[in-house]
Design a protein around this motif. Structure first.
Motif, short mmCIF file in Angstrom:
data_model
loop_
_atom_site.label_atom_id
_atom_site.label_comp_id
_atom_site.label_asym_id
_atom_site.label_seq_id
_atom_site.Cartn_x
_atom_site.Cartn_y
_atom_site.Cartn_z
N HIS A 75 0.84 -1.11 -0.10
CA HIS A 75 0.07 -0.09 0.06
C HIS A 75 1.01 1.16 -0.21
CE1 HIS A 75 -3.15 -2.56 0.79
NE2 HIS A 75 -2.83 -3.21 1.62
N PRO A 76 1.50 1.64 -1.25
CA PRO A 76 2.22 2.73 -1.35
C PRO A 76 1.64 4.19 -0.78
CG PRO A 76 1.74 1.96 -3.47
CD PRO A 76 1.14 1.11 -2.66
N PHE A 77 0.18 4.15 -1.00
CA PHE A 77 -0.10 5.72 -0.46
C PHE A 77 -1.18 5.45 0.64
CE2 PHE A 77 -0.27 5.27 -5.37
CZ PHE A 77 0.60 6.72 -5.42
N ASP A 78 -1.20 6.56 1.61
CA ASP A 78 -2.06 6.37 2.63
C ASP A 78 -3.43 6.38 2.35
OD1 ASP A 78 -0.39 6.42 4.97
OD2 ASP A 78 -0.04 8.53 4.76
N THR A 79 -4.33 6.30 3.19
CA THR A 79 -5.80 6.25 3.08
C THR A 79 -6.40 7.45 2.35
OG1 THR A 79 -6.02 6.95 5.47
CG2 THR A 79 -6.22 4.51 4.77
N ASP A 80 -5.47 8.37 2.72
CA ASP A 80 -6.02 9.65 1.91
C ASP A 80 -5.61 9.86 0.77
OD1 ASP A 80 -3.63 10.33 2.78
OD2 ASP A 80 -4.10 12.07 4.09
N GLY A 81 -4.94 9.00 0.07
CA GLY A 81 -4.10 9.45 -1.03
C GLY A 81 -2.72 9.76 -1.13
N THR A 82 -2.19 10.28 -0.11
CA THR A 82 -1.02 10.80 0.12
C THR A 82 0.33 9.85 0.20
OG1 THR A 82 -1.17 11.18 2.44
CG2 THR A 82 -1.83 13.02 0.98
N ILE A 83 1.46 10.40 -0.05
CA ILE A 83 2.76 9.56 -0.05
C ILE A 83 3.00 9.83 1.36
CG2 ILE A 83 4.91 8.97 -0.89
CD1 ILE A 83 4.07 10.30 -3.44
N PRO A 84 3.09 8.54 2.19
CA PRO A 84 3.71 8.50 3.68
C PRO A 84 5.27 8.86 3.78
CG PRO A 84 3.11 6.41 2.85
CD PRO A 84 2.65 7.10 1.86
N SER A 85 5.70 9.38 4.50
CA SER A 85 7.05 9.97 4.65
C SER A 85 8.13 8.59 4.41
CB SER A 85 7.46 10.59 5.90
OG SER A 85 6.60 11.54 6.11
N ASN A 86 7.60 7.52 5.13
CA ASN A 86 8.54 6.27 5.02
C ASN A 86 8.32 5.64 3.68
OD1 ASN A 86 5.74 5.32 5.37
ND2 ASN A 86 6.49 3.50 6.57
N LEU A 88 8.58 7.71 0.78
CA LEU A 88 9.04 8.69 -0.43
C LEU A 88 10.29 8.08 -0.92
CD1 LEU A 88 8.76 12.07 1.73
CD2 LEU A 88 7.75 11.44 -0.29
N ARG A 89 11.11 7.64 -0.38
CA ARG A 89 12.39 6.90 -0.85
C ARG A 89 12.05 5.86 -2.18
NH1 ARG A 89 13.33 5.40 4.44
NH2 ARG A 89 12.60 3.03 4.89
N ASN A 90 10.86 5.14 -1.82
CA ASN A 90 10.61 4.04 -2.77
C ASN A 90 10.01 4.74 -4.19
OD1 ASN A 90 9.36 2.70 0.19
ND2 ASN A 90 11.02 1.71 -0.79
N PHE A 91 9.48 5.94 -3.84
CA PHE A 91 8.83 6.71 -5.01
C PHE A 91 9.91 7.22 -5.89
CE2 PHE A 91 4.56 6.00 -3.26
CZ PHE A 91 3.90 6.13 -4.25
N GLU A 92 10.93 7.96 -5.08
CA GLU A 92 12.44 8.25 -5.61
C GLU A 92 12.92 7.26 -6.41
OE1 GLU A 92 12.90 11.56 -2.18
OE2 GLU A 92 13.98 9.84 -2.31
N HIS A 93 13.08 5.92 -5.80
CA HIS A 93 13.92 5.06 -6.65
C HIS A 93 13.14 4.65 -7.80
CE1 HIS A 93 15.79 3.71 -2.67
NE2 HIS A 93 16.39 4.78 -3.04
N ALA A 94 11.84 4.43 -7.70
CA ALA A 94 10.67 4.12 -8.96
C ALA A 94 10.96 5.24 -10.02
CB ALA A 94 9.62 3.84 -8.46
#
Length: 307
Positions: A75-86, A88-94
């Protein structure tokens, strides 16, 4: 990416790609140094876009692991659709993987469309991919401090060389030295990824006075004292210096050996190529089969590069 496998897997991909480019650039230059022109990618005899397809496959797998199928990333996103802080690095690598996927996809499209500026555009997109990688490693959301940060700082120097030579290659496509350094730097980036993975996540290789600490699911190396930290950084500097010497020796030795081997067979290669190009129609059946065999032989001997 913040693990042993997360560094070794992309490292192997960069090593294979860099070595493939080294071999083919050396081959092209050794066969005809006067008309040498570098290439951002190399077609193959059987599957023309195999290099680009493999890049797209590898980057797709990387994005899937970072965002979907990796541990604690279902679940890469929080329930409200935002990116959780922990995450962020996964999205940067992706995002880094996405940029290299874009490069490979456009390289295929530009080649299929036979665009007049396909070489320059492909090189430019490749340079953007390296620039994006450098930017995200430089401004990483993960606080790369201590020993891990020092490994990634030195990695940025290698990426900068990849970026610089990619940009120079647009203006100077006939420079073998630029193509050679670009290929060697891609190869070096992969090796440093692998070395970083093993040195940071193998307990036996942790410097004296330091230890592996679990920081919000991310394992990092921390040191007990400032003296231990400075000693660890100095050891990384030494490792990088020896690493540069080793890559230099390997790359130049590879050129010397292959240039000698290819040079000794250059006359025979040219003869076979002329025979294939000037086959008579009268001998079409037998000579075509034999010519095809000879072409296949030389493609096989010189790594299936169709240049």
């Amino acid at each position: 990416m913040g693990s042993l496998a997360g560094h070794v897997a992309p490292g192997i991909a960069f090593v294979v790609l860099g070595l493939w480019h080294l071999l083919n650039h050396i081959k092209l230059h050794s066969l005809n140094s006067t008309s040498f022109t570098s290439s951002p990618w190399f077609p193959c005899a059987k599957i023309r876009y195999i290099e680009l397809y493999l890049i797209m496959l590898a980057t797709s797998i990387s994005m899937a692991i970072e965002l979907v199928i990796g541990p604690q990333k279902h679940h890469p996103f929080d329930t409200d659709g935002t990116i959780p802080s922990n995450h962020l690095r996964n999205f940067e690598h992706a995002t880094i993987s996405l940029t290299f996927f874009t490069y490979a996809a456009f390289a295929v499209i530009l080649d299929r469309m036979s665009c007049k500026t396909q070489f320059a555009l492909t090189q430019f997109i490749g340079a953007i991919a390296f620039a994006q990688e450098l930017l995200l490693f430089r401004l990483h959301s993960t606080d790369h401090m201590g020993v891990e940060g020092h490994y990634h700082l030195l990695l940025q120097f290698v990426i900068l060389v990849c970026l610089t030579t990619a940009l120079l290659g647009i203006r100077l496509p006939k420079s073998f030295l630029i193509a050679f350094v670009r290929s060697a730097s891609i190869f070096s980036q992969g090796l440093w990824f692998i070395l970083t993975g093993y040195m940071l996540w193998t307990p036996e290789f942790i410097p004296k006075g330091c230890f592996i600490h679990n920081d919000d699911g991310h394992r990092v190396v921390q040191c007990h004292t400032e003296e231990a930290l400075q000693r660890a950084k100095s050891l990384v500097n030494l490792a990088f210096s020896w690493f540069l010497v080793g890559v230099t020796v390997f790359s130049v030795s590879l050129y010397v050996v292959l240039d000698r081997i290819i040079g000794e067979n250059k006359a025979e290669y040219a003869t076979l190529k002329r025979e294939d190009e000037h086959s008579d129609d009268i001998e079409s059946q037998e000579d075509t089969k034999f010519g095809a065999f000879k072409s296949f032989y030389w493609y096989k001997k010189w790594w299936f590069c169709n240049n």
